[in-house]
Design an enzyme around this catalytic site. Sequence first.
Site, mmCIF file in Angstrom:
data_model
loop_
_atom_site.group_PDB
_atom_site.id
_atom_site.type_symbol
_atom_site.label_atom_id
_atom_site.label_comp_id
_atom_site.label_asym_id
_atom_site.label_seq_id
_atom_site.Cartn_x
_atom_site.Cartn_y
_atom_site.Cartn_z
ATOM 1 N NE ARG A 96 -0.442 -0.015 4.852
ATOM 2 C CZ ARG A 96 -1.063 0.228 5.961
ATOM 3 N NH1 ARG A 96 -2.186 0.882 5.940
ATOM 4 N NH2 ARG A 96 -0.570 -0.175 7.097
ATOM 5 C CE LYS A 101 2.348 2.742 5.964
ATOM 6 N NZ LYS A 101 3.305 2.594 7.085
ATOM 7 C CG ASP A 123 7.149 0.272 7.001
ATOM 8 O OD1 ASP A 123 7.145 1.309 6.289
ATOM 9 O OD2 ASP A 123 7.000 -0.862 6.529
ATOM 10 C CG ASP A 149 8.698 -6.585 6.129
ATOM 11 O OD1 ASP A 149 9.022 -7.294 7.102
ATOM 12 O OD2 ASP A 149 7.572 -6.064 6.030
ATOM 13 C CG ASN A 150 8.469 -3.213 8.803
ATOM 14 O OD1 ASN A 150 8.118 -2.979 7.649
ATOM 15 N ND2 ASN A 150 7.646 -3.701 9.706
HETATM 16 P P1 AMP Z 1 3.855 -3.992 7.847
HETATM 17 O O1 AMP Z 1 3.829 -5.026 8.925
HETATM 18 O O2 AMP Z 1 2.934 -2.834 8.055
HETATM 19 O O3 AMP Z 1 5.238 -3.548 7.516
HETATM 20 O O4 AMP Z 1 3.267 -4.695 6.533
HETATM 21 C C1 AMP Z 1 3.687 -5.945 6.063
HETATM 22 C C2 AMP Z 1 3.246 -6.134 4.638
HETATM 23 O O5 AMP Z 1 1.837 -6.035 4.526
HETATM 24 C C3 AMP Z 1 3.835 -5.139 3.648
HETATM 25 O O6 AMP Z 1 4.100 -5.818 2.453
HETATM 26 C C4 AMP Z 1 2.710 -4.138 3.494
HETATM 27 O O7 AMP Z 1 2.778 -3.465 2.271
HETATM 28 C C5 AMP Z 1 1.482 -5.042 3.569
HETATM 29 N N1 AMP Z 1 0.274 -4.311 4.007
HETATM 30 C C6 AMP Z 1 0.002 -3.830 5.232
HETATM 31 N N2 AMP Z 1 -1.198 -3.236 5.247
HETATM 32 C C7 AMP Z 1 -1.713 -3.323 4.010
HETATM 33 C C8 AMP Z 1 -2.929 -2.894 3.384
HETATM 34 N N3 AMP Z 1 -3.882 -2.250 4.030
HETATM 35 N N4 AMP Z 1 -3.074 -3.182 2.079
HETATM 36 C C9 AMP Z 1 -2.140 -3.835 1.388
HETATM 37 N N5 AMP Z 1 -0.997 -4.262 1.905
HETATM 38 C C10 AMP Z 1 -0.766 -4.028 3.204
HETATM 39 MG MG MG Z 2 6.345 -2.673 6.403
#
Ligand code: AMP
Ligand code: MG
Length: 522
Positions: free
Chosen positions: A104, A124, A285, A275-276
């Site tokens: 996103r 974002k 993030d 990934d963060n």
């Molecule tokens: P995060 O834990 O927030 O770093 O997210 C982990 C993964 O989930 C990353 O690939 C984000 O892009 C994806 N992600 C988190 N929230 C969303 C959302 N609402 N829509 C699409 N992808 C998401």
């Molecule tokens: Mg992330």
Amino acid sequence: MSGWQFDNRFVNELPADPQSGTQRRQVHNACYSFVEPAAVTAPALVAYAAEVAELLDLTAEDCQSDWFLQVMAGNRLLDGMQPHAMCYGGHQFGMWAGQLGDGRAINLGEVRNQAGQHWSLQLKGAGETPYSRSADGLAVLRSSIREFVCSEAMHHLGVPTTRALSLVTTGEEVMRDIMYDGHPAAEPGAVVCRVAPSFIRFGNFQIFAARDQHEELRTLADFTIRHYFPDILGVHEAGSAQSYLAWFERVCDLTVEMVVHWMRVGFVHGVMNTDNMSIHGLTIDYGPYGWLDNFDPDWTPNTTDAQGKRYRYSQQPNIALWNCYQLANSLHPLIEDSSGLEAALQQFQLSYVERWRAMMASKLGLADFQPSDEKLFAELEKVLAQLDMDMTNFYRYLSTEDRLLSSELIEFSYRKEELNDEDKNRLRDWLQQYAERLKSDGRDQRQRHQAMQQVNPVYLFRNYLAQQAIENSEQGDHQMLHELLNVLRRPYEEQSGMEAYAAMRPDWARNKVGCSMLSCSS
Ligand code: AMP
Ligand code: MG
């Protein structure tokens, strides 16, 4: 109009996914996929960061213009923008999760400012991408406020971080089940424009290594070194194993630096998945992060992590090391010399200890660390934890008061009514040891206090303040948000009339969702 010059090096120099559009897919042998932001119906500007605008050569007038709003909401693209989502993988909570990618986040391109710097712009919450998996690609106002304000607050605290240019609401509703307990509700949608030298993460390398795509791995590493660590090429030949190893050492070093800052200000990231982790050592993030109110080394705000508490405050240095270990594994095909990588990871641990000690010495106003301080620091952490002390206000008191009185410090305990004699004596004993130690330190009190006030903040974006600002903004009242943004520009200065923002967590916030309990739902 902006007059921005785009120089999209990531897009121009790295392999693209031949397919565009939002269809979910595994993307092989490519660093990114072209995808456009989704249009929204009724965008409105909530806030922008003047300091970030300045980095991008924008005036206040620009930031209040319609073109700015439309671009920052994803409704309009400027000449030179090449919107794309990055492909990356990652370890989530210790497990390899395969392809993740910008689910996103949509990168618009790299602005080259008048000073010749490149800044990547990223929206974002601007809609679906090939990496959205089963999710909607959107973000809500709640989490966008948390990201926007905190990343700017971190910058002003001196903590390496990605920045945020703008926060807009979309006029659309987004469904979220905050506590994942079967109670979804509509929340206002929002988009934050993040700004950083690049958004390259450990996971961008991991995905190629995991798929044995060594050519792409090398291409991305060469790109990263060439543009972001060019001094390495003054010492080592481009493409050589030594150049990759030297770069890895730098990433470790930057990561150590970042985590020491987190520990200094009591920041808990909450989701230190690989990934963060930015390859620039930037905090990235902002999800279920939080700040220590009472000093509890075992605390994590992330309810998704409540069981194992993998990402608790005290564990952050170990996790950062573990993450660097994963990056080392991914870079091994380029370096092949395991001993060099292992030495770099060893060095991580040594540097962390050394810098943590220097940081603690600076918080306590000591000109330098002496071996006997180890005990003083350890005992302090025990006292703070045992007495449930507000970390920030405790250190600030030490940085301002000439006479340190345990009776006054006790006011910063979250259970001051229940403290027994043993607790109070422990605090008094520690203060005595500290006073003794200060006698052997060269500087006078005034100098010491001045130095201490540069590292011990008054104001943080405390969890409960974030929640209050969010609740107001959700009702359309952004005054508190703006006031906080302003106060947090100068976190080390007492600001008259703003005392309330330095207050300890009130009782109502102790166990409230959004204050001490946060999920990944955002
Ligand atoms: P995060 O834990 O927030 O770093 O997210 C982990 C993964 O989930 C990353 O690939 C984000 O892009 C994806 N992600 C988190 N929230 C969303 C959302 N609402 N829509 C699409 N992808 C998401
Ligand atoms: Mg992330």
